[in-house]
Design a protein around this motif. Structure first.
Motif, short mmCIF file in Angstrom:
data_model
loop_
_atom_site.label_atom_id
_atom_site.label_comp_id
_atom_site.label_asym_id
_atom_site.label_seq_id
_atom_site.Cartn_x
_atom_site.Cartn_y
_atom_site.Cartn_z
N LYS A 138 38.96 37.57 51.42
CA LYS A 138 37.66 37.01 51.78
C LYS A 138 36.84 36.71 50.54
O LYS A 138 36.19 35.69 50.43
N PHE A 139 36.86 37.66 49.63
CA PHE A 139 36.06 37.56 48.41
C PHE A 139 36.44 36.28 47.64
O PHE A 139 35.58 35.52 47.20
N GLU A 140 37.75 36.04 47.53
CA GLU A 140 38.19 34.83 46.82
C GLU A 140 37.75 33.57 47.57
O GLU A 140 37.38 32.57 46.95
N THR A 141 37.80 33.65 48.88
CA THR A 141 37.38 32.50 49.68
C THR A 141 35.87 32.24 49.47
O THR A 141 35.44 31.10 49.35
N PHE A 142 35.11 33.33 49.45
CA PHE A 142 33.66 33.21 49.20
C PHE A 142 33.39 32.57 47.85
O PHE A 142 32.59 31.64 47.72
N LEU A 143 34.05 33.11 46.80
CA LEU A 143 33.77 32.61 45.45
C LEU A 143 34.12 31.13 45.34
O LEU A 143 33.36 30.34 44.77
N PHE A 144 35.26 30.77 45.92
CA PHE A 144 35.64 29.35 45.92
C PHE A 144 34.55 28.51 46.58
O PHE A 144 34.12 27.48 46.07
N SER A 145 34.09 28.98 47.74
CA SER A 145 33.14 28.20 48.53
C SER A 145 31.79 28.09 47.83
O SER A 145 31.17 27.03 47.82
N TYR B 133 26.51 26.74 43.63
CA TYR B 133 25.55 27.83 43.42
C TYR B 133 25.26 27.96 41.93
O TYR B 133 26.16 27.84 41.10
N ASP B 134 24.00 28.25 41.60
CA ASP B 134 23.62 28.42 40.20
C ASP B 134 23.89 29.83 39.72
O ASP B 134 24.16 30.05 38.55
N ALA B 135 23.75 30.81 40.60
CA ALA B 135 23.95 32.20 40.19
C ALA B 135 24.31 33.06 41.39
O ALA B 135 23.81 32.87 42.49
N ILE B 136 25.23 34.02 41.14
CA ILE B 136 25.65 34.98 42.15
C ILE B 136 25.53 36.37 41.54
O ILE B 136 25.96 36.58 40.42
N GLY B 137 24.96 37.30 42.29
CA GLY B 137 24.94 38.68 41.82
C GLY B 137 26.08 39.46 42.46
O GLY B 137 26.20 39.48 43.67
N LEU B 138 26.94 40.05 41.65
CA LEU B 138 28.04 40.85 42.21
C LEU B 138 27.66 42.32 42.20
O LEU B 138 26.89 42.75 41.36
N GLU C 73 32.69 44.65 45.12
CA GLU C 73 33.09 43.44 44.40
C GLU C 73 33.44 43.75 42.95
O GLU C 73 34.35 43.16 42.38
N LEU C 74 32.71 44.70 42.39
CA LEU C 74 32.98 45.06 41.00
C LEU C 74 34.34 45.74 40.88
O LEU C 74 35.00 45.67 39.86
N LEU C 75 34.75 46.40 41.96
CA LEU C 75 36.05 47.08 41.91
C LEU C 75 37.21 46.09 41.99
O LEU C 75 38.27 46.34 41.45
N VAL C 76 37.01 44.99 42.68
CA VAL C 76 38.15 44.08 42.90
C VAL C 76 38.14 42.84 42.01
O VAL C 76 39.18 42.24 41.78
N LYS C 77 36.98 42.47 41.49
CA LYS C 77 36.86 41.20 40.76
C LYS C 77 37.92 41.04 39.66
O LYS C 77 38.60 40.04 39.57
N ASN C 78 38.05 42.06 38.80
CA ASN C 78 38.94 41.90 37.66
C ASN C 78 40.42 42.03 38.01
O ASN C 78 41.28 41.54 37.30
N GLU C 79 40.70 42.67 39.14
CA GLU C 79 42.10 42.72 39.60
C GLU C 79 42.52 41.36 40.13
O GLU C 79 43.67 40.95 40.02
N LEU C 80 41.58 40.66 40.75
CA LEU C 80 41.93 39.42 41.44
C LEU C 80 42.01 38.22 40.50
O LEU C 80 42.79 37.33 40.70
N LYS C 81 41.17 38.21 39.50
CA LYS C 81 41.07 37.04 38.63
C LYS C 81 40.97 35.75 39.45
O LYS C 81 41.86 34.90 39.39
N PRO C 82 39.92 35.60 40.21
CA PRO C 82 39.79 34.43 41.08
C PRO C 82 39.79 33.13 40.28
O PRO C 82 39.27 33.08 39.17
N SER C 83 40.41 32.11 40.85
CA SER C 83 40.57 30.84 40.13
C SER C 83 39.25 30.09 40.03
O SER C 83 38.99 29.41 39.05
N GLU C 84 38.42 30.22 41.04
CA GLU C 84 37.14 29.50 41.03
C GLU C 84 36.02 30.50 40.92
O GLU C 84 35.88 31.38 41.77
N LEU C 85 35.22 30.36 39.89
CA LEU C 85 34.18 31.34 39.66
C LEU C 85 32.82 30.68 39.50
O LEU C 85 32.58 30.00 38.51
N PRO C 86 31.93 30.87 40.45
CA PRO C 86 30.56 30.39 40.23
C PRO C 86 29.92 31.29 39.17
O PRO C 86 30.45 32.37 38.89
N PRO C 87 28.80 30.89 38.57
CA PRO C 87 28.19 31.72 37.53
C PRO C 87 27.78 33.09 38.08
O PRO C 87 27.04 33.18 39.05
#
Ligand code: HEC
Ligand code: HEC
Ligand code: HEC
Length: 485
Positions: A116-123, A129-134, A138-152
């Motif tokens: 879901k998290f990757e789907t959210f970030l992509f979307s 979006y100009d800015a997202i607060g994580l 999310e902090l636990l999974v972000k670096n494991e996932l290395k999502p391809s699309e990253l909003p700021p």
């Protein structure tokens, strides 16, 4: 600066009407909305609530999604959906708006939440979006996932070295431009604490700092005095948690203009405050967007600052790119076999070693055949098919209510593996049947409150009021009504 501003918070329905009327065609203006124009005059309608082409800047805020990418579709007129908002956003030029998500997007760290998290970030990236607060999970999974699309990503209360490993900024600066006018904006985002499941190693990696101190420090590094208002800059702080103590500290910083925080209601709320920055909650489950209009020259006339909640309505046009990403997400769940694989989601053991036996067993010829036939024909009897029709049969968050015992050791896994546990079977109301099957005198349960575990406010809003009708529709008993009323 917006001190002493008279903030106007208008009712969602009326606003939406105004909004639909005011914006260019293509938004799906409905007749009923047009008819209401004459009568439904919003407070302060003399000042144009939403200018045709906005003659000012626009702040758009979302947050607190609770993992809700889209509404479940269990009942009519559900609000929300990450795929249903692009035309709202497109109506305001990106150069003149500040689009910020306060987070959190997900609230668990299981496999489904990661997808879901990757789907959210992509979307959110796709929606510009100009800015997202994580924060949190999310902090636990972000670096494991290395999502391809990253909003700021913005994480103000994180130590700089950690921030780098998260590819996050300490603040976001954007100069809004509309016509001849410009407005400098600054966004600071505060992550909430890590969940209790975080290991010491993770805590060390994340390096969260005291939030209020981090805001002051960041402002100081930008030569902004937190104690003084800044007439040349609009400063927004987002918090991804409900934290009264922190909110109070932030409200005592005159340099800040807007605080976006997490509330308990689905609808965004404006927290009235006589002094200090404006505080607004983002609402829950992606059902609304908070829109704050900042007209040109608002500093000379701060009462013009306007707040609205925009409901994300069921009939808003869907964004094809995001719809296709959500399809991918469903496909990933199918490939990962989240429902079918024993190990992918947590399965509880049943009390006393009991097991589910399935609908056909309950409806065997010498048992409850007649009740079974009746059940089959009613909606509970084809609830899995309902999911298959909308391609959501691999999504644990749907299957859990549309089958028998998915969350338990002997429960539903797939139509192929456990065909007899498909649909809302007898055992979802009467409890697991193995002991009763072995010894018919073993009481089967009837828990009249069983209904609410599925017919909750979100999935079945009419249930509470029409409880009696709901019972009548499934009637297959002879026990007098008084017995259970
Ligand atoms: C395990 C989850 C679950 C439980 C427990 C449950 N339901 Fe349902 N119910 C559903 C689902 C899912 C549907 C929709 C099925 C479909 O259309 O595919 C539904 C549909 C219905 C409908 C049809 C509504 C309509 O407008 O036609 C009625 C009536 C109903 N349930 C009554 C009840 C009552 C009464 C109880 C408690 C005694 C109950 N349900 C318990 C999941 C559940
Ligand atoms: C909390 C339990 C629950 C969950 C989770 C759930 N459903 Fe339902 N669903 C229901 C109930 C209850 C109904 C019947 C509502 C009513 O008629 O009052 C229903 C009805 C439906 C219907 C029939 C709507 C209609 O009127 O024809 C669809 C489609 C549906 N659900 C899809 C989904 C999808 C997709 C998901 C996952 C995103 C999902 N459901 C998750 C309980 C649930
Ligand atoms: C949506 C919830 C629900 C489902 C599904 C359901 N029941 Fe029931 N059942 C009830 C309720 C409520 C009662 C009435 C109260 C009671 O008797 O305890 C009841 C009563 C009964 C009774 C007592 C009948 C009598 O004469 O009093 C039997 C037997 C029974 N159910 C069997 C079944 C079987 C078999 C199935 C599946 C084919 C089934 N039920 C599915 C809720 C449900």
């Amino acid at each position: 600066m917006m001190r002493n501003a008279k903030y106007i918070w208008q009712s969602g329905v009326v606003l939406l009407v105004v909004l639909l009327l005011a914006w260019p065609a293509g938004i799906g203006v409905r007749n009923s909305a047009a008819e209401e124009q004459g009568t439904a005059t919003p407070a302060g309608a003399g000042q144009t609530a939403v200018p045709e082409a906005p003659s000012g800047f626009v702040l758009l805020l979302t947050g607190n999604w609770g993992g809700q990418i889209e509404p479940c579709g269990c009942s009519e007129k559900q609000l929300g959906g990450i795929d249903r908002r692009s035309h709202i956003l497109k109506a305001i030029p990106a150069s003149g708006r500040l689009l910020v998500d306060a987070g959190p997007l997900i609230d668990k760290e299981d496999l489904q939440s990661r997808l879901k998290f990757e789907t959210f970030l992509f979307s959110l990236k796709h929606l510009n979006y100009d800015a997202i607060g994580l924060s949190g999970e999310e902090l636990l999974v972000k670096n494991e996932l290395k999502p391809s699309e990253l909003p700021p990503l913005v994480m103000t209360n994180m130590a700089e070295p950690a921030r780098q490993t998260f590819e996050a900024l300490g603040y976001l600066q954007k100069t809004l431009a509309a016509g001849e006018e410009q407005l400098d904006c600054l966004v600071l985002s505060l992550a909430r604490e890590l969940p209790a499941s975080a290991t010491d190693h993770q805590k060390k990696l994340v390096q969260l700092q005291d939030s209020a101190a981090a805001v002051k420090e960041m402002l100081a590094s930008l030569n902004i005095d937190p104690e003084k208002s800044t007439p040349d800059r609009l400063i927004v702080v987002t918090m991804s948690e409900k934290n009264k103590g922190l909110a109070e500290k932030l409200q005592q910083m005159p340099a800040l203009d807007v605080i976006a925080t997490v509330g308990t209601a689905d609808e965004p709320e404006l927290c009235e405050a006589k002094t200090g920055p404006v505080m607004v909650t983002t609402g829950r489950l992606g059902k609304y967007i908070v829109r704050i209009d900042v007209p040109f020259g608002y500093r000379d006339n701060p009462s013009q600052l306007r707040f609205q909640r925009i409901a994300i309505e069921e009939d808003f046009e869907k964004d094809a790119v995001i719809v296709s990403r959500i399809d991918d997400y469903q496909l990933q769940m199918q490939i990962e076999q989240l429902v079918e694989d024993e190990t992918k989601i947590v399965r509880q053991p049943l009390e006393g070693g009991n097991r589910f036996v399935g609908n056909v067993s309950c409806g065997a010829a010498d048992c409850h055949e007649d009740i079974y036939q009746k059940w089959r024909e009613f909606r509970h009897g084809y609830a899995l098919e309902t999911l298959e029709k909308v391609n959501r049969q691999y999504d644990p968050s749907c299957v859990s209510c549309h089958t028998v015992g998915m969350a338990y050791e002997s429960g539903f896994r797939s139509r192929e593996k456990t065909p007899d546990l498909a649909d809302v079977g007898c055992e979802m109301c009467h409890g697991p049947g193995e002991k009763h099957q072995q010894d018919v005198y073993e009481e089967y349960q009837t828990v009249f409150t069983a209904c609410e575990q599925c017919h909750d406010h979100e999935s079945s809003p009419k249930f509470e009021k029409e409880r009696e009708d709901y019972f009548k529709k499934i009637e297959h008993w002879t026990v007098p009504r008084e017995y259970w009323e």
